[in-house]
Design an enzyme around this catalytic site. Structure first.
Site, mmCIF file in Angstrom:
data_model
loop_
_atom_site.group_PDB
_atom_site.id
_atom_site.type_symbol
_atom_site.label_atom_id
_atom_site.label_comp_id
_atom_site.label_asym_id
_atom_site.label_seq_id
_atom_site.Cartn_x
_atom_site.Cartn_y
_atom_site.Cartn_z
ATOM 1 C CG ASP A 134 -1.946 -1.094 1.219
ATOM 2 O OD1 ASP A 134 -2.388 -1.471 0.121
ATOM 3 O OD2 ASP A 134 -2.327 -1.570 2.302
ATOM 4 C CG ASP A 150 -6.486 -1.631 -1.538
ATOM 5 O OD1 ASP A 150 -6.623 -2.854 -1.712
ATOM 6 O OD2 ASP A 150 -5.646 -1.136 -0.772
#
Length: 188
Positions: A134, A150
């Site tokens: 991330d 995501d």
């Protein structure tokens, strides 16, 4: 005799559209997953030395290796999350296959591709790295750090949810996905 040959043409046409739709599903999903993987690779290579502030107080790029799911939940359960992701991807692929070749369900098809491709991008990370990379962080709302995959899963799921209540009726969804029809007593 003429009606049978006309019916055969319609079937062949539907089969051709179905095949084209499935090829599009695979190509678009692979493209999105590749884009996700490239952005993650760039993040791992450029953010390992520290954060990058893009818009002060608003948007920051920071490297986080997430062994859990959204909001850090289920941390350390990589195998279970990978299995869940595969099941979700299989459900999306099956639903897409059920709707492939049909017209009037473009929104449904797009949402299924988005969810599948995002799931694939994060699955690749879990399978090969043991965690999901991330790197996007919105400081203004203190939202958890996320990635391109995501974004696709979230937008796809929200669009699917909204369209299930606005674009498609339950009866149409059940028919599209091949679920048995409700009996009249159940519909009331």
């Amino acid at each position: 005799m003429e009606e049978n040959s006309r019916r055969a043409v319609v079937t062949v046409g539907h089969t051709g559209r179905k095949k084209r739709d499935m090829i599009l599903f695979v190509c678009i999903s692979a493209g999105i997953a590749l884009f996700d993987q490239v952005t993650k690779m760039i993040a791992r290579n450029t953010l390992s030395s520290g954060d990058r502030i893009l818009i002060p107080g608003v948007l920051r790029l920071m490297l986080v290796q997430n062994t859990g799911a959204a909001f850090g939940s289920f941390s350390g359960r990589t195998a279970a999350l990978a299995a869940f992701t595969v099941a979700l991807m299989a459900l999306c692929a099956w639903a897409y296959w059920r709707t492939a070749g049909r017209t009037g369900v473009r929104v449904l098809k797009v949402t299924l591709v988005m969810i599948f491709a995002g799931g694939l991008g994060n699955f690749i990370d879990r399978a090969f790295l043991g965690s999901v990379t991330d790197f996007i962080f919105f400081e203004t709302i203190d939202f958890p750090v996320f990635n391109v995959a995501d974004c696709f899963v979230t937008v796809g799921a929200l669009t699917l949810l909204i369209s299930a209540f606005t674009v498609y009726r339950e009866k149409e969804m059940r028919e599209l996905l091949g679920f048995p029809k409700k009996r009249e007593a159940e519909e009331d």
